[in-house]
Design an enzyme around this catalytic site. Sequence first.
Site, PDB file in Angstrom:
ATOM      1  N   GLU A  72      -2.247   1.179 -19.297  1.00  0.00           N
ATOM      2  CA  GLU A  72      -3.305   0.305 -18.771  1.00  0.00           C
ATOM      3  C   GLU A  72      -4.687   0.877 -19.058  1.00  0.00           C
ATOM      4  O   GLU A  72      -5.625   0.132 -19.380  1.00  0.00           O
ATOM      5  CB  GLU A  72      -3.077   0.084 -17.275  1.00  0.00           C
ATOM      6  CG  GLU A  72      -1.813  -0.723 -17.011  1.00  0.00           C
ATOM      7  CD  GLU A  72      -1.493  -0.941 -15.545  1.00  0.00           C
ATOM      8  OE1 GLU A  72      -0.690  -1.843 -15.248  1.00  0.00           O
ATOM      9  OE2 GLU A  72      -2.043  -0.210 -14.696  1.00  0.00           O
ATOM     10  N   GLY A  89      -1.361   6.763   2.577  1.00  0.00           N
ATOM     11  CA  GLY A  89      -1.035   5.849   1.491  1.00  0.00           C
ATOM     12  C   GLY A  89      -0.226   4.651   1.951  1.00  0.00           C
ATOM     13  O   GLY A  89      -0.189   4.303   3.141  1.00  0.00           O
ATOM     14  N   PHE A  90       0.474   4.030   1.003  1.00  0.00           N
ATOM     15  CA  PHE A  90       1.226   2.805   1.295  1.00  0.00           C
ATOM     16  C   PHE A  90       2.285   3.017   2.373  1.00  0.00           C
ATOM     17  O   PHE A  90       2.446   2.190   3.270  1.00  0.00           O
ATOM     18  CB  PHE A  90       1.906   2.288   0.013  1.00  0.00           C
ATOM     19  CG  PHE A  90       0.947   1.740  -1.006  1.00  0.00           C
ATOM     20  CD1 PHE A  90       0.313   0.526  -0.791  1.00  0.00           C
ATOM     21  CD2 PHE A  90       0.694   2.420  -2.173  1.00  0.00           C
ATOM     22  CE1 PHE A  90      -0.567   0.008  -1.730  1.00  0.00           C
ATOM     23  CE2 PHE A  90      -0.183   1.917  -3.124  1.00  0.00           C
ATOM     24  CZ  PHE A  90      -0.819   0.705  -2.903  1.00  0.00           C
ATOM     25  N   GLY A  91       3.029   4.101   2.278  1.00  0.00           N
ATOM     26  CA  GLY A  91       4.065   4.359   3.265  1.00  0.00           C
ATOM     27  C   GLY A  91       3.497   4.570   4.651  1.00  0.00           C
ATOM     28  O   GLY A  91       3.970   3.993   5.633  1.00  0.00           O
ATOM     29  N   ASP A 102       6.634   8.399  -2.325  1.00  0.00           N
ATOM     30  CA  ASP A 102       6.742   9.202  -3.542  1.00  0.00           C
ATOM     31  C   ASP A 102       7.225  10.625  -3.295  1.00  0.00           C
ATOM     32  O   ASP A 102       7.808  11.251  -4.182  1.00  0.00           O
ATOM     33  CB  ASP A 102       5.382   9.281  -4.247  1.00  0.00           C
ATOM     34  CG  ASP A 102       4.935   7.939  -4.796  1.00  0.00           C
ATOM     35  OD1 ASP A 102       5.751   7.001  -4.804  1.00  0.00           O
ATOM     36  OD2 ASP A 102       3.775   7.828  -5.230  1.00  0.00           O
ATOM     37  N   GLY A 114      -0.742  11.877   5.689  1.00  0.00           N
ATOM     38  CA  GLY A 114      -1.012  11.010   4.545  1.00  0.00           C
ATOM     39  C   GLY A 114      -1.512   9.649   4.982  1.00  0.00           C
ATOM     40  O   GLY A 114      -1.307   9.240   6.138  1.00  0.00           O
ATOM     41  N   ALA A 168       4.603   1.889  -5.565  1.00  0.00           N
ATOM     42  CA  ALA A 168       4.209   1.465  -4.223  1.00  0.00           C
ATOM     43  C   ALA A 168       5.348   0.851  -3.413  1.00  0.00           C
ATOM     44  O   ALA A 168       5.454   1.097  -2.200  1.00  0.00           O
ATOM     45  CB  ALA A 168       3.044   0.472  -4.328  1.00  0.00           C
ATOM     46  N   GLN A 169       6.205   0.044  -4.033  1.00  0.00           N
ATOM     47  CA  GLN A 169       7.190  -0.715  -3.267  1.00  0.00           C
ATOM     48  C   GLN A 169       8.164   0.136  -2.446  1.00  0.00           C
ATOM     49  O   GLN A 169       8.401  -0.178  -1.271  1.00  0.00           O
ATOM     50  CB  GLN A 169       7.954  -1.674  -4.193  1.00  0.00           C
ATOM     51  CG  GLN A 169       7.262  -3.008  -4.401  1.00  0.00           C
ATOM     52  CD  GLN A 169       7.013  -3.740  -3.089  1.00  0.00           C
ATOM     53  OE1 GLN A 169       7.881  -3.825  -2.223  1.00  0.00           O
ATOM     54  NE2 GLN A 169       5.813  -4.272  -2.934  1.00  0.00           N
TER      55      GLN A 169
END
Length: 446
Positions: free
Chosen positions: A182, A25-27, A311, A23, A328-329
């Site tokens: 949104e 992503g953010f992590g 996630d 992956g 995300a956090q």
Amino acid sequence: MLQLEQLTLNIPDTTKPRVVIIGGGFGAVNLTKNLPDEQFQVVMLSKQNYHGFWPLLYQVATAGLEPESIAEPIRKLFDDHKDFHFRFTRVNSINPAAKTVSTVIGDVPYDYLVIATGTKSNYFGNEQIKQNAFGLKHLSDAINLRSQLLQSFEQANLTKNPEARRSLLNIVIAGAGPTGVELAGSLAEMRQHVLPRDYPGMDFREMNIYLVDGLDRVLPPMSPESSRHTHGYLEKLGVIIKLNKFVESYDGQTVKFKDGEEIRSQTLVWAAGVAGATIEGLPAETVERGRYLVNTFNQVQGFTDVFAIGDVAVMKSEKWPKGHPQVAQPAIQQGVHLAKNLVRKLRGDEWKPFSYFDKGSLAIVGRARAVADLPGKKSLSGFIAWVAWLFVHIYYLVGFRNKLIVMANWVYRFFTYQRGTRIIIQPYVNSEDKAAQEYVRLQTVD
């Protein structure tokens, strides 16, 4: 074109512990940033060669931002890491007994494996909706949705059939979480300020934006106060909100609900749920509701050298009985924390358990309309929350160039209401929609 058998992962041998990350992503990114290059070899495997800032996907879909402004090449992020190796490939399975990861072009042995694959859209087994609805999980999804929306407006401007025009202008969004809210707000502002200028002969009072959710309020993950403010903002923008409502089927032409109601629409956006993007190979008991069960060190249940973060991981506690929110956090914080624990292991130090610091939640509904849930059960709404949303998203956006581009776009839109990316680069055609196929064929014929 090279054949698969001619390809190889070509990863150099090492005497250092090899951390294989699945992956980007953010992590994954924050884990890699915090692993010392001189102590670990890092191999990142991903079917995308970029790190995307997914909270802004809806702005790409509604022609507010260019796709490249919310993404950064993974190789560029780590071009100063000498023992970082990115491989653009799909992972097929994991073999924990052999400590290898199987990809379409070969196997990778690991000392430590980190699964950071994030989520995928959850269609709850409804293949018809999966085939015909638009997801919003990747850049390609956002580009396809943007093309669909712009094509629908163009076709609505050409047709003399009122029923066909209404079907083209009706947009149904399933799921009233942050993505759905949104997107609905952005489309409503587009309908009010942008489309009447582009199509002066059309009456956009015929354009209906439906926001549908099976629960009894919008923004279920946020506080009731934020939900109430958001509901009011959306209604002022003219969004039609339908709660306690479940989509039963969608054939590309008609959205059917379980209570029997139907809406003719060419565009259904599916934001109604996500599931963890798990990988074959680990025992079934390690997965619960599509997420890997992990302990407080992010180790997958039953393993000491296989981790899951973000996630795709569910770390249960008294405060978080269903695991941390899929935003995300938690991924960012778990990536940083796991890196520190791996360094501690090399030093022979005791690992520290992960503790999530909830920095709050934000959602934007439109110009000067936003809500924020802050630590300490405090809530903000309106202009102050909107400014906070802008600041937080610019801060966490990767790449200085991207920050400048996005900020410039937002300033331009604030004063002009214009959106500069209303272009159809690649027409979107559903494989089942024969009429759309013929329309695109006629428009693109040489």
